[in-house]
Design an enzyme around this catalytic site. Structure first.
Site, PDB file in Angstrom:
ATOM      1  N   HIS A  15    -104.477  58.851  60.933  1.00 33.99           N
ATOM      2  CA  HIS A  15    -103.851  60.101  60.445  1.00 33.99           C
ATOM      3  C   HIS A  15    -102.764  59.746  59.440  1.00 33.99           C
ATOM      4  CE1 HIS A  15    -102.352  64.395  61.278  1.00 33.99           C
ATOM      5  NE2 HIS A  15    -101.580  63.900  60.326  1.00 33.99           N
ATOM      6  N   HIS A  17    -100.803  60.749  55.448  1.00 33.55           N
ATOM      7  CA  HIS A  17    -100.595  61.524  54.215  1.00 33.55           C
ATOM      8  C   HIS A  17    -100.190  60.552  53.107  1.00 33.55           C
ATOM      9  CE1 HIS A  17    -100.455  65.355  56.495  1.00 33.55           C
ATOM     10  NE2 HIS A  17     -99.956  64.573  57.436  1.00 33.55           N
ATOM     11  N   ASN A  43    -104.071  67.869  52.959  1.00 31.93           N
ATOM     12  CA  ASN A  43    -103.147  68.979  52.656  1.00 31.93           C
ATOM     13  C   ASN A  43    -102.445  68.806  51.310  1.00 31.93           C
ATOM     14  OD1 ASN A  43    -101.622  66.863  53.841  1.00 31.93           O
ATOM     15  ND2 ASN A  43    -100.037  68.271  54.540  1.00 31.93           N
ATOM     16  N   LYS A 101    -110.238  68.858  58.937  1.00 28.50           N
ATOM     17  CA  LYS A 101    -108.910  69.058  59.515  1.00 28.50           C
ATOM     18  C   LYS A 101    -108.590  70.549  59.645  1.00 28.50           C
ATOM     19  CE  LYS A 101    -104.722  68.202  60.909  1.00 28.50           C
ATOM     20  NZ  LYS A 101    -103.614  67.458  60.358  1.00 28.50           N
ATOM     21  N   HIS A 138    -104.355  70.101  64.057  1.00 30.41           N
ATOM     22  CA  HIS A 138    -102.903  70.227  64.171  1.00 30.41           C
ATOM     23  C   HIS A 138    -102.693  71.232  65.302  1.00 30.41           C
ATOM     24  CE1 HIS A 138     -98.706  70.196  62.522  1.00 30.41           C
ATOM     25  NE2 HIS A 138     -98.676  71.170  63.393  1.00 30.41           N
ATOM     26  N   HIS A 176    -101.519  63.819  66.492  1.00 25.64           N
ATOM     27  CA  HIS A 176    -100.075  63.606  66.710  1.00 25.64           C
ATOM     28  C   HIS A 176     -99.537  64.368  67.927  1.00 25.64           C
ATOM     29  CE1 HIS A 176    -100.015  67.308  64.396  1.00 25.64           C
ATOM     30  NE2 HIS A 176    -100.157  66.712  63.236  1.00 25.64           N
ATOM     31  N   ASP A 249     -99.278  59.570  61.011  1.00 31.19           N
ATOM     32  CA  ASP A 249     -98.784  60.810  60.407  1.00 31.19           C
ATOM     33  C   ASP A 249     -97.626  60.516  59.450  1.00 31.19           C
ATOM     34  OD1 ASP A 249     -98.704  63.505  59.769  1.00 31.19           O
ATOM     35  OD2 ASP A 249     -97.559  64.082  61.552  1.00 31.19           O
ATOM     36  N   HIS A 253     -91.868  62.506  51.724  1.00 27.95           N
ATOM     37  CA  HIS A 253     -91.276  63.584  50.917  1.00 27.95           C
ATOM     38  C   HIS A 253     -90.121  62.966  50.133  1.00 27.95           C
ATOM     39  CE1 HIS A 253     -93.257  67.074  52.810  1.00 27.95           C
ATOM     40  NE2 HIS A 253     -93.176  66.395  53.941  1.00 27.95           N
ATOM     41  N   ALA A 265     -90.718  68.898  56.527  1.00 30.76           N
ATOM     42  CA  ALA A 265     -91.097  68.154  57.735  1.00 30.76           C
ATOM     43  C   ALA A 265     -91.876  66.916  57.340  1.00 30.76           C
ATOM     44  CB  ALA A 265     -91.950  69.036  58.630  1.00 30.76           C
TER      45      ALA A 265
HETATM   46  C1  NCD Z   1     -96.896  66.629  57.303  1.00 24.94           C
HETATM   47  C2  NCD Z   1     -96.758  66.644  55.786  1.00 24.94           C
HETATM   48  O1  NCD Z   1     -95.635  66.558  55.295  1.00 24.94           O
HETATM   49  O2  NCD Z   1     -97.789  66.712  55.087  1.00 24.94           O
HETATM   50  N1  NCD Z   1     -95.612  66.736  57.904  1.00 24.94           N
HETATM   51  C3  NCD Z   1     -95.281  66.383  59.156  1.00 24.94           C
HETATM   52  O3  NCD Z   1     -94.147  66.630  59.577  1.00 24.94           O
HETATM   53  N2  NCD Z   1     -96.120  65.744  59.933  1.00 24.94           N
HETATM   54  C4  NCD Z   1     -97.810  67.718  57.689  1.00 24.94           C
HETATM   55  C5  NCD Z   1     -98.295  67.618  59.103  1.00 24.94           C
HETATM   56  O4  NCD Z   1     -99.066  66.721  59.436  1.00 24.94           O
HETATM   57  O5  NCD Z   1     -97.907  68.467  59.905  1.00 24.94           O
HETATM   58 ZN    ZN Z   2    -100.034  64.998  59.426  1.00 28.12          ZN
END
Ligand code: NCD
Ligand code: ZN
Length: 346
Positions: A15, A17, A43, A101, A138, A176, A249, A253, A265
């Protein structure tokens, strides 16, 4: 005394990003150093909702990899209320797409296109079951009436329990997980139901969000929970049970988007992910269970081969920088300015 070392089959991240554009190029090497493969979250804006978009994203990921990297992105589709059974058949036939997803609409970063009403996507989920294409969830309700710390448990009662009963042949990953309720649910569920666990939910409880002041870099979704939940997660991850496997996860950012009056988040754990997991397993006296969790249970669940190569960790500390370069701006890694207890030996 000689330094303790641990060599395991090379792990995968189930998992992850990695974003897009310049930021993709900046964050991807952190994952590709440690992991052979990663399930890439869809996403983006707009979401990666078709096979065509997933393949184009895959090409951008491959192009962003450092020359020496040996890394394979495992692509996913973003489930929307417009997804069709035909999209699912195309995904199942494609060797590069490995899962779909599900985000409840509005649950998290770029989840506006998520599913509002699960009943509307039932024909699509039926097709996934037919094709054996995993559904990654999720698992939180988005209802603002529900306390944010209870949203995972309420998702189980309202949705997950019914889905598991209705689709006995569908591979499902509860992503997660953060609560004892989720651990208990997965343990009691049949073998087609598994869960990923992040490093930050194994290391931290919700006090970390308020440690001497507000700590935006510890804000993620699902939000950190109380200590008893963290302990349940550690027990599950280190148990050797193949239903539980590694999914960081890691969600980068820019610093300014986290340190804001409405901070995003996401925890950036990719920089030292395996070092953090090793610390958790070491503290639990379960280093012998790390390989199963990080390198075996995931590929076995996804019916992919285990990796042929290895990764070696040594019990030596490493300084963690205050910031990392995300190209567009700096980012702040998990435990910035601190130390790891383990180090990957490259
Ligand atoms: C994830 C994101 O920023 O893409 N953020 C997170 O807090 N995990 C999105 C997600 O997986 O919920
Ligand atoms: Zn995630």
């Amino acid at each position: 005394m000689t330094t303790q070392t641990l060599t395991i089959t090379r792990p995968d991240d189930w998992h992850l990003h990695v974003r897009d554009g310049e930021m993709l190029g900046a964050v991807l090497p952190d994952t590709a150093r440690q992991f052979a493969r990663a399930i890439i979250m869809p996403n983006l804006k707009p979401p990666v909702a078709t096979v065509e978009l997933a393949l184009a994203y895959r090409d951008r990921i491959l192009a962003a990899l450092p020359d020496e990297a040996d890394f394979e992105p495992l692509m996913t589709l973003y489930l929307t209320e417009q997804t069709t059974p035909d999209d699912i058949r195309q995904a199942a036939d494609n060797p590069f797409v490995h899962a779909v997803k599900y985000y409840p609409a509005g649950a998290t970063t770029n989840a506006a296109s998520g599913v509002r009403d699960l009943e509307r996507v039932m024909p699509v989920i039926e097709e996934m079951e037919k094709q054996g294409l995993p559904l990654l969830m999720h698992g939180e309700v988005t209802d603002s009436e529900i306390d944010i710390f209870d949203r995972e448990a309420v998702f189980i009662e309202r949705h997950l329990d019914g889905l598991v009963k209705r689709f006995p042949g569908l591979p499902m990953v509860f992503e997660h997980i953060t609560t004892s309720a989720a651990v208990d649910f997965v343990l009691a569920a049949p073998d087609n139901v598994a869960a990923t666990i992040t490093a930050h939910h194994l290391l931290l409880n919700r006090n970390a969000i308020f440690d001497g002041g507000l700590r935006p870099h510890h804000y993620c979704l699902p939000v950190l929970k109380r200590e008893s939940n963290r302990q349940s997660l550690v027990k599950a991850a280190t148990s050797g049970n193949p239903k539980f496997f590694l999914g960081t996860d890691s969600a980068p950012h820019p610093k300014s988007a986290k340190e804001s009056d409405c901070g995003c988040a996401g925890v950036y754990s990719a920089l030292h992910a395996m070092e953090f997991y090793a610390e958790v397993f070491d503290d639990a006296g379960a280093l012998d269970k790390l390989e199963g969790f990080a390198s075996f249970h995931g590929p076995d669940f996804y019916r992919l081969p285990r990796n042929p190569d290895t990764l070696t960790l040594v019990a030596e500390p490493q300084e963690i920088p205050e910031t990392v370069d995300f190209a567009v701006e700096d980012g702040v890694p998990l435990r910035a300015g601190g130390q790891t207890r383990w180090s990957v030996r490259y």
